[in-house]
Design a protein around this motif. Sequence first.
Motif, short mmCIF file in Angstrom:
data_model
loop_
_atom_site.label_atom_id
_atom_site.label_comp_id
_atom_site.label_asym_id
_atom_site.label_seq_id
_atom_site.Cartn_x
_atom_site.Cartn_y
_atom_site.Cartn_z
N LEU A 1 5.75 -3.97 -0.03
CA LEU A 1 5.31 -3.64 -0.92
C LEU A 1 5.85 -2.43 -0.77
O LEU A 1 6.06 -1.57 -1.72
CB LEU A 1 3.83 -3.99 -0.74
N ALA A 2 5.53 -1.61 0.38
CA ALA A 2 5.82 -0.14 0.34
C ALA A 2 6.58 0.16 0.49
O ALA A 2 7.17 1.75 -0.44
CB ALA A 2 5.44 0.55 1.90
N ALA A 3 8.52 -0.66 0.39
CA ALA A 3 9.84 0.36 0.04
C ALA A 3 9.96 -0.40 -1.51
O ALA A 3 10.86 0.10 -1.76
CB ALA A 3 10.70 -0.47 0.77
N SER A 4 9.12 -0.93 -1.73
CA SER A 4 9.37 -2.21 -3.11
C SER A 4 9.27 -1.00 -4.15
O SER A 4 8.28 0.18 -4.37
CB SER A 4 8.38 -2.78 -3.76
N ALA A 5 9.46 -0.25 -5.52
CA ALA A 5 9.44 0.55 -6.01
C ALA A 5 8.46 0.42 -7.69
O ALA A 5 7.73 1.14 -8.10
CB ALA A 5 10.90 0.70 -7.42
N HIS A 6 7.90 -0.71 -7.71
CA HIS A 6 7.00 -1.29 -7.71
C HIS A 6 5.62 -1.38 -7.36
O HIS A 6 4.81 -0.64 -8.14
CB HIS A 6 7.00 -3.00 -8.34
N PHE A 7 5.69 -0.92 -5.69
CA PHE A 7 4.09 -0.48 -6.05
C PHE A 7 4.37 0.52 -4.56
O PHE A 7 3.29 0.42 -4.07
CB PHE A 7 4.40 -2.26 -4.83
N HIS A 8 5.78 1.04 -4.16
CA HIS A 8 5.39 1.80 -3.33
C HIS A 8 4.50 3.14 -3.72
O HIS A 8 3.56 3.89 -2.77
CB HIS A 8 6.61 2.86 -3.44
N SER A 9 4.38 3.34 -4.69
CA SER A 9 2.88 4.27 -5.45
C SER A 9 1.38 4.30 -4.79
O SER A 9 0.30 4.94 -5.30
CB SER A 9 3.45 4.71 -6.37
N LEU A 10 1.11 2.88 -4.70
CA LEU A 10 0.34 2.79 -4.22
C LEU A 10 -0.94 3.43 -2.99
O LEU A 10 0.09 3.79 -2.02
CB LEU A 10 -0.02 1.27 -4.39
N GLU A 11 -1.76 3.57 -3.03
CA GLU A 11 -2.07 4.40 -1.63
C GLU A 11 -2.21 3.44 -0.32
O GLU A 11 -2.51 2.07 -0.84
CB GLU A 11 -4.06 4.85 -2.58
N ALA A 12 -2.70 3.60 0.39
CA ALA A 12 -2.47 3.13 2.08
C ALA A 12 -3.16 2.29 1.70
O ALA A 12 -2.99 1.27 2.08
CB ALA A 12 -2.43 4.27 2.88
N ILE A 13 -4.47 2.49 1.11
CA ILE A 13 -5.68 1.64 1.11
C ILE A 13 -5.06 0.19 0.89
O ILE A 13 -5.49 -0.98 0.29
CB ILE A 13 -6.72 2.01 1.22
N ASP A 14 -4.77 0.92 -0.87
CA ASP A 14 -4.48 -0.46 -1.24
C ASP A 14 -3.24 -1.15 -1.11
O ASP A 14 -3.82 -2.47 -1.00
CB ASP A 14 -4.21 0.79 -2.64
N LEU A 15 -2.23 -0.27 -0.33
CA LEU A 15 -1.16 -1.26 -0.27
C LEU A 15 -2.21 -2.78 1.39
O LEU A 15 -1.48 -3.22 1.25
CB LEU A 15 0.00 -0.83 0.67
N ASP A 16 -2.66 -1.69 1.47
CA ASP A 16 -3.15 -2.46 2.95
C ASP A 16 -4.07 -3.91 2.39
O ASP A 16 -3.56 -4.92 3.07
CB ASP A 16 -4.24 -1.92 3.72
N ARG A 17 -5.05 -3.31 1.47
CA ARG A 17 -5.68 -4.14 0.93
C ARG A 17 -4.78 -5.55 -0.01
O ARG A 17 -5.18 -6.74 0.37
CB ARG A 17 -6.57 -4.27 0.01
N LEU A 18 -4.02 -5.47 -0.83
CA LEU A 18 -3.02 -5.72 -1.08
C LEU A 18 -2.16 -6.96 -0.36
O LEU A 18 -2.26 -7.90 -0.73
CB LEU A 18 -2.30 -5.22 -2.35
N ALA A 19 -1.49 -6.57 0.57
CA ALA A 19 -0.62 -7.03 1.29
C ALA A 19 -1.82 -8.35 2.50
O ALA A 19 -1.50 -9.10 1.82
CB ALA A 19 0.01 -6.07 2.58
#
Length: 258
Positions: free
Chosen positions: A36-54
Amino acid sequence: MCSREQSAPKRAHNVAQETIAPMIRRPEFARIRATLAASAHFHSLEAIDLDRLASLGRLQQVAHGARPARSANDDSLWVILSGAMRVSSEAPGVKEYVYAVLGPGSFFGLSTAVRRAPLTIDARAFGQTDLAVFSGEALAELLDDRPMLWRHVSRMLARRLRLALLVLRDNSVAPLPERIARRVLAHALSSDLRNRSEVQVRMTQNDLALMLGASRSKTNAALKVLETRGLLDAGYRGITILDVPRLRSFAGAEVQPF
């Protein structure tokens, strides 16, 4: 000394951390989070949102040519971790239409997930493929809890609409070598291409022709043009971008990631 107002956010933060922590220990969490962090579609999310989505994602492995395991009413969002997914549609008596062969960092099923409806396209693995699966119910709960994420979802859907319009335009007016360059680059752009001069995009030349609405012979001839320029190397089960910066220059502006 902490006031009651100060301690409440701290308690909420602790609850969130307790919810996420068990997921972090699961092996697939780190892998999904990294994709998700390396994806052009998701990388702009805040860290906490990347954590919760993952933390919501579940790993599913799909064999070559197989569909993802799902029920008739499955409303999941799917993100490709490795391999590729061939997304198409076919009706009785109608020629198959191939939308894309999506690679790592790309996704499908977002529009059906947010409206809690089953997937209407056909998706099959191209090679051994690993997916992260996010149920529509879990996504709905996350969006209810984090309403600001709706802005990101709306942007993703708007970009997909913009992409569809660009594909229609390209297939109508752009020269075939340029269309190939734009399509191959667009598929590669879903992943982080920084510090990478060569990238392999997994798709057959026949699927590329179907996506472009061109004959196989004309597609092969146009690929040869790009090969002689040192931009691409077309193989049986994939196309390698030999020089990302030069292909970007040849493809022109407005190339959107798939």
